[in-house]
Design an enzyme around this catalytic site. Structure first.
Site, short mmCIF file in Angstrom:
data_model
loop_
_atom_site.label_atom_id
_atom_site.label_comp_id
_atom_site.label_asym_id
_atom_site.label_seq_id
_atom_site.Cartn_x
_atom_site.Cartn_y
_atom_site.Cartn_z
N GLU A 91 0.80 -1.23 0.00
CA GLU A 91 0.00 0.00 0.00
C GLU A 91 0.84 1.29 0.00
O GLU A 91 0.51 2.22 0.71
CB GLU A 91 -0.92 0.02 1.23
C1 TNX Z 1 -4.36 -3.89 4.82
S1 TNX Z 1 -2.65 -6.24 4.61
C2 TNX Z 1 -3.08 -3.64 5.27
C3 TNX Z 1 -2.88 -3.22 6.66
C4 TNX Z 1 -4.17 -3.02 7.38
C5 TNX Z 1 -5.13 -4.13 7.03
C6 TNX Z 1 -6.42 -4.07 7.79
C7 TNX Z 1 -1.63 -5.21 4.31
C8 TNX Z 1 -0.41 -5.73 3.77
N1 TNX Z 1 -1.95 -3.95 4.56
O1 TNX Z 1 -2.10 -2.06 6.70
O2 TNX Z 1 -3.92 -3.02 8.75
O3 TNX Z 1 -5.40 -4.07 5.67
O4 TNX Z 1 -7.21 -5.19 7.54
#
Ligand code: TNX
Length: 530
Positions: free
Chosen positions: A338
């Protein structure tokens, strides 16, 4: 007269019923093979734990077993060297048996329990089976008088399906104490998991002491989601957790998430930022500030390290070096997910450089699936959470994947719309849904040989206490543990049978209760009361 007959009849029926649910049939994860025999072994106050070797690791497995059994039985259970006599438990290594790294064989008859493995790790896994073969009360912290401590006779051959069976805990969004982490490691051990992935940094908090960059924790560790006091682990505390995990044959994989998810570090060290950021204090009230403040919300994708500055790589090198020094496991996790605030042309070289830095400190890389859009170093693992296409990109480069599909393995997903805890952006994940799927048929193009293992993930935006952890982890984790350890019941991928599994899980209710685990009492499971 008639009444006595009825009572006798009912009690025969009752005892028959008890016979039916032999603990040999309620094991989780289900072993690769179980052959029941007649009769049972009785653990008594004269039982000894025998070890045939002076290997220290065997001794500590014996100590672990004895400690687990002593509190509830009140028996002395001395550990002695030598062959087993009647009524004893023998724990032995036998390299010739070729049971693999974590496999074991357990033979129980009326006179003895014999646990054999090629490696101490296998003995440790086998000890968990012994615990599960005893009545649930064995898990009580205090002496349970009037319990018959029997183990049903039979032979078990067992070994894991996947090499990596992990659990991730996010300690950044909310901070959890060393005690909380140890408790989770104990729970993982009971279900034969072997990897603890520790998500140590994110926008909301930096949680591991880095001696060369002290403000990371002094400033970046101060707070957490919601704005309450945060916290961090000293390197000594980190090492204590690693030791505790190692004693349970669990490898610790630390994660420093980058280049995104770095607000806490950016707030601590202005030089890691590229340029001024526009902060919106309220609608229409914007200020430009070079250094972001600490962040206590639950948004994602807004922060990035400045990938074009040399100091950024000095920072990464120092952090990776210090972490590598205190981490005996082979892998470090570099995050990579992300990074919406990082331009693609900046993200690509950043991930390449960071992989090289990790390699220069003697470790291999794990990254979230997004890292697969870059060139992966040999041995890098991609952890697939959202985008299976990224997993396929990794596979096309010869890499293996860890599967953590959010719709199945995210323990921060609410069970259903009435759950007080959790998010549901991926799905509501009830206990059946978490269990009834198979990694090898999850996505076309990701086959058995591409999958290094599985990992459940507990993100902690909504998780604040140890009880909250318990509630989200249980009872989904045992199901994940079984997918990782056991072949599907009939050996056919995709044929995991919820109807059969839920009965075994139901029998784990009293075990979880005896361990003091505050679990979600899903209505889908016909919980057994003992
Ligand atoms: C996605 S999973 C994210 C996290 C969040 C999560 C909440 C991932 C690699 N990144 O930063 O905490 O969703 O469900």
């Amino acid at each position: 007269m008639r009444k006595i007959f009825v009572i006798a009849f009912v009690s025969v029926l009752f005892s028959c019923q008890k016979e039916k649910t032999s603990t040999l049939t309620t094991l989780i994860p289900v072993p690769q093979s179980v052959a029941a025999d007649k009769g049972s072994f009785k653990l008594t106050e004269s039982t000894k734990i025998k070890i045939e070797t002076s290997v220290e690791m065997v001794q500590s497995v014996a100590n672990y077993l004895a400690a687990k059994l002593r509190s509830s039985t009140g028996y002395a259970l001395p550990i002695e060297s030598g062959a087993a006599s009647q009524g004893d438990i023998l724990i032995q290594l036998d390299a010739k048996k070729e049971l693999g790294k974590e496999g074991y064989e357990l033979k129980v008859d009326e006179t003895q329990v014999v646990l054999t493995a090629s490696n101490p790790a296998g003995l440790f896994r086998g000890v968990q089976t012994i615990r599960q073969l005893l009545p649930a009360a064995i898990e009580s912290a205090s002496v349970q008088a009037n319990t018959k401590w029997t183990i049903p006779a039979g032979t078990i051959h067992d070994f894991p399906n996947y090499a990596w069976r992990g659990l991730m805990l996010d300690v950044s969004r909310h901070f959890f104490s060393v005690e909380d982490v140890k408790r989770l490691l104990d729970q993982m051990a009971y279900y034969k998991l072997n990897v603890f992935h520790w998500h140590l940094s994110d926008d909301q908090g930096w949680r591991i002491e880095i001696k060369s960059w002290p403000k990371l924790t002094e400033v970046g560790g101060q707070t957490q989601v919601g704005g309450k006091k945060g916290g961090f682990y000293t390197q000594e505390q980190y090492k204590a957790v690693v030791k505790y995990a190692t004693e349970r044959y669990i490898t610790v994989i630390p994660e420093i998430d980058m280049p995104g998810h770095t607000n806490a570090a950016l707030a601590a060290y202005p030089e890691l930022n590229c340029s001024e950021q526009t902060l919106q204090l309220s609608p229409g009230n914007e200020v430009k500030r070079k250094v972001p403040g600490l962040y206590t919300g639950i948004g994602v994708g807004f922060s990035t390290l400045c990938t074009s500055k040399d100091v950024t790589y000095k920072f990464v090198d120092d952090v990776v070096r210090e972490l590598a020094e205190i981490t005996p496991g082979e892998y470090l996790h570099i995050g990579g997910d992300e990074s919406h605030a990082t331009k693609k042309e900046d993200y690509m070289p950043f991930v390449s450089k960071v992989q090289k830095i990790v390699a220069s400190h003697g470790k291999k890389v794990v990254g979230w699936d997004e890292v697969a859009i870059t060139t992966l170093e040999p041995n890098t693992l991609a952890q697939v959470w959202a985008n299976a296409e990224n997993g396929k990109l990794a596979i096309a480069q010869g890499a293996q994947v860890i599967l953590s599909p959010a719709k199945k393995m995210y323990l921060d997903m609410s069970y259903d719309s009435t759950s007080k805890l959790g998010l549901h952006w991926a799905a509501y994940v009830e206990v059946d849904s978490a269990y009834a799927w198979d990694p090898t048929t999850w996505k076309k193009g990701i086959a058995r040989e591409n999958i290094f293992g599985l990992e459940s993930a507990l993100w902690s935006e909504t998780i604040e206490t140890q009880q909250d952890i318990d509630y989200m982890v249980f009872p989904r984790l045992p199901g994940h543990a079984e997918i990782g350890w056991s072949a599907a019941a009939d050996g056919k991928p995709g044929s995991r049978n919820w109807e059969e599994y839920k009965i075994r899980l139901a029998h784990h209710g009293p075990r979880l209760e005896a361990m003091g685990i505050h679990f979600y009492q899903s209505k889908l499971v016909p919980w057994v009361k003992e």
